[in-house]
Design a protein around this motif. Structure first.
Motif, PDB file in Angstrom:
ATOM      1  N   ALA A   5       0.716  -1.115  -0.034  1.00 33.39           N
ATOM      2  CA  ALA A   5      -0.178   0.168   0.040  1.00 33.39           C
ATOM      3  C   ALA A   5       0.794   1.177  -0.101  1.00 33.39           C
ATOM      4  O   ALA A   5       1.938   1.208   0.758  1.00 33.39           O
ATOM      5  N   LYS A   6       0.430   2.342  -0.828  1.00 31.50           N
ATOM      6  CA  LYS A   6       1.031   3.604  -0.835  1.00 31.50           C
ATOM      7  C   LYS A   6       0.851   4.314   0.483  1.00 31.50           C
ATOM      8  O   LYS A   6      -0.146   4.440   1.036  1.00 31.50           O
ATOM      9  N   SER A   7       1.865   4.936   0.998  1.00 29.35           N
ATOM     10  CA  SER A   7       1.751   5.854   2.199  1.00 29.35           C
ATOM     11  C   SER A   7       1.166   7.248   1.717  1.00 29.35           C
ATOM     12  O   SER A   7       1.341   7.506   0.692  1.00 29.35           O
ATOM     13  N   GLU A   8       0.517   7.914   2.770  1.00 28.60           N
ATOM     14  CA  GLU A   8      -0.119   9.048   2.581  1.00 28.60           C
ATOM     15  C   GLU A   8       0.899  10.204   2.157  1.00 28.60           C
ATOM     16  O   GLU A   8       0.786  11.085   1.425  1.00 28.60           O
ATOM     17  N   GLU A   9       1.942  10.123   2.846  1.00 26.64           N
ATOM     18  CA  GLU A   9       3.068  11.218   2.819  1.00 26.64           C
ATOM     19  C   GLU A   9       4.356  10.347   2.170  1.00 26.64           C
ATOM     20  O   GLU A   9       4.696   9.659   2.290  1.00 26.64           O
ATOM     21  N   PRO A  10       4.698  11.166   0.796  1.00 30.21           N
ATOM     22  CA  PRO A  10       5.815  10.521   0.381  1.00 30.21           C
ATOM     23  C   PRO A  10       6.983  11.107   1.048  1.00 30.21           C
ATOM     24  O   PRO A  10       6.981  11.895   1.860  1.00 30.21           O
ATOM     25  N   SER A  11       7.847  10.100   0.866  1.00 31.35           N
ATOM     26  CA  SER A  11       9.180  10.268   1.710  1.00 31.35           C
ATOM     27  C   SER A  11      10.017  11.520   1.104  1.00 31.35           C
ATOM     28  O   SER A  11       9.838  12.028   0.057  1.00 31.35           O
ATOM     29  N   ALA A  12      10.793  12.114   1.948  1.00 31.92           N
ATOM     30  CA  ALA A  12      11.435  13.414   1.501  1.00 31.92           C
ATOM     31  C   ALA A  12      12.326  13.090   0.158  1.00 31.92           C
ATOM     32  O   ALA A  12      12.492  13.972  -0.680  1.00 31.92           O
ATOM     33  N   LEU A  13      13.228  11.925   0.197  1.00 30.97           N
ATOM     34  CA  LEU A  13      13.715  11.425  -0.973  1.00 30.97           C
ATOM     35  C   LEU A  13      13.363  11.406  -1.974  1.00 30.97           C
ATOM     36  O   LEU A  13      13.678  11.504  -3.192  1.00 30.97           O
ATOM     37  N   ALA A  14      12.072  10.928  -1.921  1.00 31.14           N
ATOM     38  CA  ALA A  14      11.199  10.701  -3.169  1.00 31.14           C
ATOM     39  C   ALA A  14      11.099  11.957  -4.066  1.00 31.14           C
ATOM     40  O   ALA A  14      10.762  11.943  -5.117  1.00 31.14           O
ATOM     41  N   THR A  15      10.782  13.081  -3.434  1.00 29.02           N
ATOM     42  CA  THR A  15      10.471  14.303  -3.971  1.00 29.02           C
ATOM     43  C   THR A  15      11.822  15.024  -4.306  1.00 29.02           C
ATOM     44  O   THR A  15      11.794  15.900  -4.978  1.00 29.02           O
ATOM     45  N   THR A  16      13.047  14.355  -4.074  1.00 29.59           N
ATOM     46  CA  THR A  16      14.534  14.849  -4.581  1.00 29.59           C
ATOM     47  C   THR A  16      14.508  14.468  -6.060  1.00 29.59           C
ATOM     48  O   THR A  16      14.328  13.434  -6.486  1.00 29.59           O
ATOM     49  N   PRO A  17      14.877  15.452  -6.584  1.00 26.88           N
ATOM     50  CA  PRO A  17      14.936  15.231  -8.266  1.00 26.88           C
ATOM     51  C   PRO A  17      16.096  14.269  -8.450  1.00 26.88           C
ATOM     52  O   PRO A  17      17.125  14.189  -8.019  1.00 26.88           O
ATOM     53  N   ALA A  18      15.982  13.222  -9.732  1.00 27.81           N
ATOM     54  CA  ALA A  18      17.051  12.358  -9.644  1.00 27.81           C
ATOM     55  C   ALA A  18      18.247  13.063 -10.512  1.00 27.81           C
ATOM     56  O   ALA A  18      18.158  14.003 -11.298  1.00 27.81           O
ATOM     57  N   PRO A  19      19.319  12.474  -9.789  1.00 30.33           N
ATOM     58  CA  PRO A  19      20.734  13.221 -10.292  1.00 30.33           C
ATOM     59  C   PRO A  19      20.934  13.001 -11.483  1.00 30.33           C
ATOM     60  O   PRO A  19      20.695  11.617 -11.946  1.00 30.33           O
ATOM     61  N   ALA A  20      21.643  13.846 -12.172  1.00 32.11           N
ATOM     62  CA  ALA A  20      22.114  13.588 -13.601  1.00 32.11           C
ATOM     63  C   ALA A  20      23.695  13.586 -13.725  1.00 32.11           C
ATOM     64  O   ALA A  20      24.172  14.243 -14.171  1.00 32.11           O
ATOM     65  N   LEU A  21      23.961  12.428 -13.202  1.00 31.18           N
ATOM     66  CA  LEU A  21      25.471  12.245 -13.160  1.00 31.18           C
ATOM     67  C   LEU A  21      26.224  12.483 -14.472  1.00 31.18           C
ATOM     68  O   LEU A  21      25.644  11.883 -15.486  1.00 31.18           O
ATOM     69  N   VAL A  22      27.421  13.178 -14.587  1.00 30.34           N
ATOM     70  CA  VAL A  22      28.163  13.027 -15.607  1.00 30.34           C
ATOM     71  C   VAL A  22      28.918  11.775 -15.791  1.00 30.34           C
ATOM     72  O   VAL A  22      29.281  11.012 -14.739  1.00 30.34           O
ATOM     73  N   ARG A  23      29.393  11.500 -16.832  1.00 35.39           N
ATOM     74  CA  ARG A  23      30.113   9.956 -17.006  1.00 35.39           C
ATOM     75  C   ARG A  23      31.480   9.926 -16.835  1.00 35.39           C
ATOM     76  O   ARG A  23      31.954   9.154 -16.190  1.00 35.39           O
ATOM     77  N   ARG A  24      32.368  10.834 -17.071  1.00 32.86           N
ATOM     78  CA  ARG A  24      33.894  10.914 -16.579  1.00 32.86           C
ATOM     79  C   ARG A  24      33.926  11.307 -15.298  1.00 32.86           C
ATOM     80  O   ARG A  24      33.623  12.104 -14.715  1.00 32.86           O
ATOM     81  N   TRP A  25      34.922  10.136 -14.626  1.00 35.69           N
ATOM     82  CA  TRP A  25      35.037  10.373 -13.274  1.00 35.69           C
ATOM     83  C   TRP A  25      35.903  11.799 -12.935  1.00 35.69           C
ATOM     84  O   TRP A  25      35.544  12.325 -11.778  1.00 35.69           O
ATOM     85  N   TYR A  26      36.826  12.342 -13.958  1.00 37.71           N
ATOM     86  CA  TYR A  26      37.284  13.420 -13.549  1.00 37.71           C
ATOM     87  C   TYR A  26      36.571  14.637 -13.594  1.00 37.71           C
ATOM     88  O   TYR A  26      36.524  15.772 -12.723  1.00 37.71           O
ATOM     89  N   THR A  27      35.499  14.641 -14.408  1.00 39.07           N
ATOM     90  CA  THR A  27      34.546  15.683 -14.351  1.00 39.07           C
ATOM     91  C   THR A  27      33.800  15.621 -13.262  1.00 39.07           C
ATOM     92  O   THR A  27      33.170  16.835 -12.560  1.00 39.07           O
ATOM     93  N   ARG A  28      33.390  14.421 -12.668  1.00 35.82           N
ATOM     94  CA  ARG A  28      32.633  14.166 -11.372  1.00 35.82           C
ATOM     95  C   ARG A  28      33.513  15.065 -10.417  1.00 35.82           C
ATOM     96  O   ARG A  28      32.645  15.668  -9.604  1.00 35.82           O
ATOM     97  N   TRP A  29      34.525  14.821 -10.339  1.00 34.71           N
ATOM     98  CA  TRP A  29      35.479  15.204  -9.163  1.00 34.71           C
ATOM     99  C   TRP A  29      35.692  16.526  -9.143  1.00 34.71           C
ATOM    100  O   TRP A  29      35.455  17.438  -7.974  1.00 34.71           O
ATOM    101  N   LEU A  30      35.721  17.379 -10.468  1.00 35.67           N
ATOM    102  CA  LEU A  30      35.671  18.760 -10.478  1.00 35.67           C
ATOM    103  C   LEU A  30      34.410  19.342 -10.140  1.00 35.67           C
ATOM    104  O   LEU A  30      34.474  20.328  -9.246  1.00 35.67           O
ATOM    105  N   LEU A  31      33.348  18.565 -10.545  1.00 35.60           N
ATOM    106  CA  LEU A  31      31.799  19.120 -10.125  1.00 35.60           C
ATOM    107  C   LEU A  31      31.831  19.048  -8.713  1.00 35.60           C
ATOM    108  O   LEU A  31      31.071  20.036  -7.888  1.00 35.60           O
ATOM    109  N   ARG A  32      32.227  17.907  -8.011  1.00 34.11           N
ATOM    110  CA  ARG A  32      32.098  17.884  -6.601  1.00 34.11           C
ATOM    111  C   ARG A  32      32.931  18.679  -5.848  1.00 34.11           C
ATOM    112  O   ARG A  32      32.553  19.577  -4.758  1.00 34.11           O
ATOM    113  N   ALA A  33      34.293  19.104  -6.323  1.00 33.69           N
ATOM    114  CA  ALA A  33      34.867  20.286  -5.726  1.00 33.69           C
ATOM    115  C   ALA A  33      34.080  21.506  -5.842  1.00 33.69           C
ATOM    116  O   ALA A  33      34.240  22.526  -5.001  1.00 33.69           O
ATOM    117  N   LEU A  34      33.570  21.903  -7.096  1.00 34.80           N
ATOM    118  CA  LEU A  34      32.966  23.090  -7.106  1.00 34.80           C
ATOM    119  C   LEU A  34      31.823  22.964  -6.149  1.00 34.80           C
ATOM    120  O   LEU A  34      31.397  24.373  -5.692  1.00 34.80           O
TER     121      LEU A  34
END
Length: 144
Positions: A5-34
């Motif tokens: 059964a679905k709960s009445e209140e959606p969880s907080a994480l359910a409303t969080t937009p899905a991340p659009a991760l970049v493919r290259r590891w070094y770009t992810r690290w640069l964006l994480r530093a930013l």
């Protein structure tokens, strides 16, 4: 087999937009530093007049969405930073409280700038930039 059964209140994480991760590891690290740098500057902006908080938090949210799902979920659900991100995501909204706070801090900075011995061109340039940002900010829609 029955579905749970679905709960009445959606969880907080359910409303969080899905991340659009970049493919290259070094770009992810640069964006994480930013994201971390922008978050730090945004936190400093809470305490230092003239240093914008909202802009840096928006940059941190953008970079975290592309580099770190955990950091993005934390920012999105944070009691102070989450509403800024959620309002922006909902349509570029900026709360009246944030607008007033930004206007007050920029006014304080302008007064300090004019009371200190700085070149006239620097005063005019800084005040012009602050005025342009304030006009843009006050033209942004407010959340309902």
């Amino acid at each position: 087999m029955s579905l749970p059964a679905k709960s009445e209140e959606p969880s907080a994480l359910a409303t969080t937009p899905a991340p659009a991760l970049v493919r290259r590891w070094y770009t992810r690290w640069l964006l994480r530093a930013l994201a971390v740098t922008s978050l730090g500057l945004g936190i400093l902006g809470v305490f230092i007049p003239g240093l914008p908080t909202t802009v840096f938090i928006l940059i941190a949210g953008w970079a975290a969405m592309r580099s770190s799902p955990r950091m993005h979920a934390w920012l999105w659900n944070h009691p102070l930073f989450g509403p800024m991100l959620q309002n922006w995501q909902a349509g570029g909204f900026v709360s009246r409280r944030a607008k007033r706070s930004a206007a007050a801090m920029m006014a304080v900075c302008a007064v300090i700038l004019w009371l200190t011995p700085t070149p006239l061109w620097a005063r005019i340039l800084a005040c012009t930039c602050m005025a342009i940002v304030l006009v843009w900010l006050w033209l942004r829609p407010e959340p309902a």
